[in-house]
Write an enzyme that holds these catalytic residues in place. Sequence first.
Site, PDB file in Angstrom:
ATOM      1  N   GLY A 160       0.806  -1.226   0.000  1.00  0.00           N
ATOM      2  CA  GLY A 160       0.000   0.000   0.000  1.00  0.00           C
ATOM      3  C   GLY A 160       0.833   1.268   0.000  1.00  0.00           C
ATOM      4  O   GLY A 160       0.548   2.207  -0.744  1.00  0.00           O
ATOM      5  N   ASP A 181      10.319  -7.528  -1.479  1.00  0.00           N
ATOM      6  CA  ASP A 181       8.983  -8.065  -1.203  1.00  0.00           C
ATOM      7  C   ASP A 181       8.998  -9.547  -1.581  1.00  0.00           C
ATOM      8  O   ASP A 181       9.416  -9.900  -2.681  1.00  0.00           O
ATOM      9  CB  ASP A 181       7.904  -7.327  -1.996  1.00  0.00           C
ATOM     10  CG  ASP A 181       6.534  -7.431  -1.327  1.00  0.00           C
ATOM     11  OD1 ASP A 181       5.900  -6.377  -1.118  1.00  0.00           O
ATOM     12  OD2 ASP A 181       6.117  -8.563  -0.997  1.00  0.00           O
ATOM     13  N   ASN A 189      -5.171  -7.091  -2.747  1.00  0.00           N
ATOM     14  CA  ASN A 189      -4.190  -5.984  -2.693  1.00  0.00           C
ATOM     15  C   ASN A 189      -4.613  -4.803  -3.557  1.00  0.00           C
ATOM     16  O   ASN A 189      -4.185  -3.667  -3.342  1.00  0.00           O
ATOM     17  CB  ASN A 189      -2.824  -6.417  -3.230  1.00  0.00           C
ATOM     18  CG  ASN A 189      -2.194  -7.590  -2.504  1.00  0.00           C
ATOM     19  OD1 ASN A 189      -1.469  -8.355  -3.116  1.00  0.00           O
ATOM     20  ND2 ASN A 189      -2.463  -7.739  -1.221  1.00  0.00           N
ATOM     21  N   GLN A 191      -7.081  -2.969  -4.131  1.00  0.00           N
ATOM     22  CA  GLN A 191      -7.863  -1.839  -3.613  1.00  0.00           C
ATOM     23  C   GLN A 191      -6.955  -0.658  -3.259  1.00  0.00           C
ATOM     24  O   GLN A 191      -7.391   0.474  -3.158  1.00  0.00           O
ATOM     25  CB  GLN A 191      -8.674  -2.355  -2.405  1.00  0.00           C
ATOM     26  CG  GLN A 191      -9.266  -1.338  -1.474  1.00  0.00           C
ATOM     27  CD  GLN A 191      -8.512  -1.318  -0.130  1.00  0.00           C
ATOM     28  OE1 GLN A 191      -7.362  -1.748  -0.064  1.00  0.00           O
ATOM     29  NE2 GLN A 191      -9.177  -0.818   0.912  1.00  0.00           N
ATOM     30  N   ARG A 192      -5.668  -0.895  -3.069  1.00  0.00           N
ATOM     31  CA  ARG A 192      -4.758   0.187  -2.653  1.00  0.00           C
ATOM     32  C   ARG A 192      -3.350   0.070  -3.241  1.00  0.00           C
ATOM     33  O   ARG A 192      -2.627   1.053  -3.292  1.00  0.00           O
ATOM     34  CB  ARG A 192      -4.652   0.220  -1.116  1.00  0.00           C
ATOM     35  CG  ARG A 192      -4.028  -1.040  -0.535  1.00  0.00           C
ATOM     36  CD  ARG A 192      -4.370  -1.253   0.931  1.00  0.00           C
ATOM     37  NE  ARG A 192      -3.817  -2.540   1.375  1.00  0.00           N
ATOM     38  CZ  ARG A 192      -4.365  -3.721   1.097  1.00  0.00           C
ATOM     39  NH1 ARG A 192      -5.479  -3.795   0.413  1.00  0.00           N
ATOM     40  NH2 ARG A 192      -3.785  -4.824   1.494  1.00  0.00           N
ATOM     41  N   LYS A 205       5.335  -9.731  -6.462  1.00  0.00           N
ATOM     42  CA  LYS A 205       5.142  -8.271  -6.425  1.00  0.00           C
ATOM     43  C   LYS A 205       6.372  -7.520  -6.940  1.00  0.00           C
ATOM     44  O   LYS A 205       6.249  -6.469  -7.566  1.00  0.00           O
ATOM     45  CB  LYS A 205       4.840  -7.825  -4.994  1.00  0.00           C
ATOM     46  CG  LYS A 205       3.434  -8.137  -4.553  1.00  0.00           C
ATOM     47  CD  LYS A 205       3.148  -7.448  -3.225  1.00  0.00           C
ATOM     48  CE  LYS A 205       1.750  -7.796  -2.754  1.00  0.00           C
ATOM     49  NZ  LYS A 205       1.477  -7.204  -1.439  1.00  0.00           N
ATOM     50  N   ASP A 249       3.956  -3.518   7.183  1.00  0.00           N
ATOM     51  CA  ASP A 249       2.752  -3.422   8.006  1.00  0.00           C
ATOM     52  C   ASP A 249       2.859  -4.290   9.252  1.00  0.00           C
ATOM     53  O   ASP A 249       1.857  -4.659   9.825  1.00  0.00           O
ATOM     54  CB  ASP A 249       1.521  -3.826   7.188  1.00  0.00           C
ATOM     55  CG  ASP A 249       1.597  -5.280   6.730  1.00  0.00           C
ATOM     56  OD1 ASP A 249       2.625  -5.929   6.990  1.00  0.00           O
ATOM     57  OD2 ASP A 249       0.626  -5.755   6.121  1.00  0.00           O
ATOM     58  N   CYS A 307      -3.445  -6.904  10.165  1.00  0.00           N
ATOM     59  CA  CYS A 307      -3.920  -5.981   9.147  1.00  0.00           C
ATOM     60  C   CYS A 307      -5.274  -6.405   8.605  1.00  0.00           C
ATOM     61  O   CYS A 307      -6.119  -5.577   8.296  1.00  0.00           O
ATOM     62  CB  CYS A 307      -2.929  -5.909   8.005  1.00  0.00           C
ATOM     63  SG  CYS A 307      -1.670  -4.738   8.361  1.00  0.00           S
ATOM     64  N   CYS A 367      20.074   3.484  19.377  1.00  0.00           N
ATOM     65  CA  CYS A 367      20.873   4.624  18.893  1.00  0.00           C
ATOM     66  C   CYS A 367      21.562   5.368  20.030  1.00  0.00           C
ATOM     67  O   CYS A 367      22.240   6.355  19.800  1.00  0.00           O
ATOM     68  CB  CYS A 367      20.043   5.560  18.003  1.00  0.00           C
ATOM     69  SG  CYS A 367      18.900   6.640  18.879  1.00  0.00           S
TER      70      CYS A 367
HETATM   71 ZN   LIG Z   1      16.851   5.674  19.117  1.00  0.00          ZN
END
Ligand SMILES: [Zn+2]
Length: 394
Positions: A160, A181, A189, A191-192, A205, A249, A307, A367
């Site tokens: 999407g 992918d 799929n 639809q978007r 894909k 997702d 989802c 980080c």
């Molecule tokens: Zn961070």
Amino acid sequence: MSAVYQDLLARTRAAVREVDAARARDLLEQEGAVALDVREQDEVDQGVVPGAVHIPRGFLEMRVEDALPNRDRTVVVYCAGGTRSAFAAKALQDLGYADVVSLAGGFNGWKGAGLPWEQPRSLTPDQRRRYSRHLLIPEVGEEGQRKLLDARVLLVGAGGLGSPAALYLAAAGVGTLGVIDADAVDDSNLQRQVIHTTERVGMPKVESARLTIEALNPDVTVVGHEVRLSKENALELFAPYDIVVDGTDNFATRYLINDACVLLNKPNIHGSIFRFEGQATVFSANGGPCYRCLFPSPPPPELAPSCAEAGVLGLLPGTVGLIQATEVVKLILGIGEPLVGRLLLYDALATEFRTLRLRRDAACPICGPGAPASLDDIEYTDVACAIPALAATA
Ligand SMILES: [Zn+2]
């Protein structure tokens, strides 16, 4: 040549300062001095004074104030032989430029004197037509378009978010698009996921995305990675790219993308969608926060609906994916204010955008100081779909 023209040229020459190539070189070595090339594109393609700004004579008055906003800079104007540059220098004086000289003998004289010049890497005539609307924007221009063509962007997911992002990045001329992918096109799929088509249901894909992108823009090289992203392959897959677009997702992949981008010091363009609500931000760029600065670890599975259960308005990823693509292009061009340290929230039902400040966490597990140097010891368990958790907590 007519007497009238000769007279005009003589008066113009008398009104401007002309210098020879050696003197021009000395001037250009001064702080802040700039060479201005007023020849036509086909002449520029043959060679230029290094670092010269190019504005064809016909566009000079219209464009010079954008290109050279400081009127006190020393400007060495040149053309091929020194005539057009004399007229151009006069025009610049009339526009208020205080220190303008015209290179007598022009670029030919410069080359003849053995001074340095270079062959510009220029766009082809086809590319000039294709990207003409970019070339007209001073913040992009030919230099910016070359940056886009040289850029390498990795899309994680051709779904999407990845579909609209890939389409517009390809149209804009981002020269290398990697697509990760492992799935095949499914009719649910479509639809978007606008990069795929009905007749390609069942096709990988990555392959479907390649067909669409290559049909749209032959300048773009598509590098397909038909694999599932894992901590074993993430660093190697990400390494050749400048920027990563997170179009996934699920939380496990989102954390994995985040951690790999932090370790490799690459911007991570984040987007997420849920029913009518979208979010976007730029992680791990310009010293800004990463995903784990906000959420050190994934939510428990019971709080994360899949989802398939959550659903999404098919148009929503179009908006969010294009915000991600826009951030990519801004980072490549080095223009504007990237969405670093800010989370953009989009409510499609209310048609409202809001921005929340995000802060870097000094104790962030990935980080911050003492963060791991590899992904080996980090657990990534799949806890299904993205929910708008950031909105709830930020
Ligand atoms: Zn961070």
